[in-house]
Design a protein around this motif. Structure first.
Motif, short mmCIF file in Angstrom:
data_model
loop_
_atom_site.label_atom_id
_atom_site.label_comp_id
_atom_site.label_asym_id
_atom_site.label_seq_id
_atom_site.Cartn_x
_atom_site.Cartn_y
_atom_site.Cartn_z
N UNK A 8 8.84 -3.58 -2.40
CA UNK A 8 8.00 -4.47 -3.20
C UNK A 8 6.77 -4.97 -2.43
N UNK A 9 6.84 -4.88 -1.11
CA UNK A 9 5.67 -5.29 -0.33
C UNK A 9 4.46 -4.41 -0.64
N UNK A 10 4.71 -3.14 -0.90
CA UNK A 10 3.60 -2.20 -1.15
C UNK A 10 3.54 -1.78 -2.61
N UNK A 11 4.39 -2.38 -3.47
CA UNK A 11 4.45 -1.90 -4.85
C UNK A 11 3.12 -2.08 -5.58
N UNK A 12 2.41 -3.15 -5.29
CA UNK A 12 1.16 -3.39 -6.00
C UNK A 12 -0.05 -2.72 -5.39
N UNK A 13 0.14 -2.15 -4.19
CA UNK A 13 -1.00 -1.56 -3.48
C UNK A 13 -1.67 -0.43 -4.26
N UNK A 14 -0.94 0.54 -4.83
CA UNK A 14 -1.62 1.60 -5.59
C UNK A 14 -2.45 1.05 -6.75
N UNK A 15 -1.91 0.05 -7.49
CA UNK A 15 -2.66 -0.51 -8.61
C UNK A 15 -3.88 -1.28 -8.13
#
Length: 387
Positions: free
Chosen positions: A74-81
């Motif tokens: 979840x730490x990187x889950x929003x990074x692509x968006x």
């Protein structure tokens, strides 16, 4: 005989043991006949109990480690968006960004916030960290949308203020700076009042989000205000304000918010497939993976609120991927490759079956699917009784 000795009084029995000892051979025969059998039964019970406890502890430790791994996901889950949104902003292509549902992200961040309070009250530090990471990811996306005026900035400011207050309260509860219950009988303490107020606000957001999705041309805050007044009147009655009901309110509200959060984007995807261009497949896959890693712990600790929220997030995430698989881009290609969708679906099915089966085995349950669900909701005992 020893049978007749058991029928005597304690004093008579002691007298016989002193003055009428049986011969040594008889003592050995009696010890060989009785003592090892009794010792074997006791040791067997202890070994069985230790084995059962070991299975529970091993699976419990594994689920806790998996939750920590979910925190990394979840730490990187929003990074692509976030990166995709940044590319749209830098190129001036705000149409794809404007089609992304900010209502869904508002529901998601409020759900993370309330679930953070729920886990803080339970002392689940790993789960609290996961929710904080989810809050940070949602803040990043909402900040981009507010900066480009793809969402009302007033809504953004109010939401951020509420989230900051909620995080502070959750931290105080997790560090035991705020007691869970009031020291005064019959009254709600500070933490219980926070649970009540935050839960009511969370539930009031649900009809507001649904209204914005169904009637986007006529914005109004009346649905949320009406729900808040209705719930305030309900909980103003002391009989409806029990400690148990108040304690569960943030978790219930967060579960409903999580259930509602994918709906705005799903509706927009169905009405206008162009909105799929603004969605990041990487973020969807990471979110699906993270929620799949959270579900085993929710099942192990028998938290129905947590389990329902994680299960719905998994289903909704898969539904988003299904929309991308069914829809075609202007180039004629699908938004999501069939091989990727099929592989994700098969892997998800294997994970679900494995987790439910393993959890049932750790609790010594013969019928994993039905009985495990009943146990989570407190309708059935988990461990079989041995004779």
């Amino acid at each position: 005989s020893h049978v007749s000795e058991l029928m005597l009084s304690p004093l008579q029995s002691a007298h016989l043991q002193v003055h009428h000892r049986p011969p040594p051979a008889r003592q050995l025969q009696y010890a060989a006949k009785c003592t090892p059998v009794k010792r074997l039964v006791v040791c067997g019970s202890a070994e069985a109990a230790g084995s059962e406890a070991g299975k529970d502890a091993g699976w419990g430790d594994f689920t806790d480690q998996v939750v920590r791994l979910a925190g990394i996901v979840f730490t990187v889950v929003g990074l692509p968006q976030v990166l995709q949104n940044a590319s749209y902003i830098s190129s001036g292509s705000l149409d794809a960004l404007s089609i992304i549902s900010w209502e869904g992200y508002i529901s998601g961040i409020l759900g993370n916030t309330l679930m953070c309070s729920h886990f803080a009250n339970r002392g689940e530090k790993s789960a609290v960290m996961v929710q904080l990471v989810g809050i940070a990811n949602n803040v990043a996306v909402l900040s981009q949308m507010a900066w480009t005026q793809c969402m009302p900035r007033t809504v953004f400011a109010v939401t951020m203020s509420c989230v900051a207050l909620a995080v502070g309260m959750s931290y105080a509860r997790l560090s035991n700076r705020i007691p869970a219950v009031s020291t005064v009988p019959g009254q709600l303490g500070l933490w219980q009042r926070w649970q009540l107020v935050s839960g009511v606000i969370g539930l009031a957001v649900v009809p507001q989000v649904l209204y914005n999705v169904m009637v986007p041309a006529h914005p109004s805050f009346l649905p949320g205000i009406a729900m808040a007044l209705l719930l305030s009147g309900w909980f103003s009655i002391p009989a409806n304000r029990s400690s148990e009901a108040v304690a569960q309110l943030p978790g219930v509200a967060s579960t409903i918010l999580f259930a509602v959060s994918p709906l705005p984007q799903l509706v927009r995807n169905m009405l206008d497939p162009r909105g799929l261009e603004g969605l990041s497949v990487g973020t969807m896959l990471l979110a699906l993976l993270g929620n799949s890693l959270m579900a085993p712990r929710a099942l192990f600790v028998k938290d129905p609120v947590w389990l329902i929220g994680a299960s719905w997030a998994i289903f909704a995430g898969w539904g988003q991927l299904l929309c991308m698989f069914l829809r075609h881009a202007p180039s004629g290609l699908r938004y999501l490759d069939p091989i990727v969708f099929g592989s994700v679906t098969a892997a998800l099915a294997v994970v679900i079956i494995s987790v439910v089966t393993k959890d049932a085995a750790s609790k010594d349950m013969s019928g994993p699917w039905g009985q495990n669900v009943l146990q989570v909701f407190g309708l059935q005992q988990g461990r079989k009784q041995s004779n």
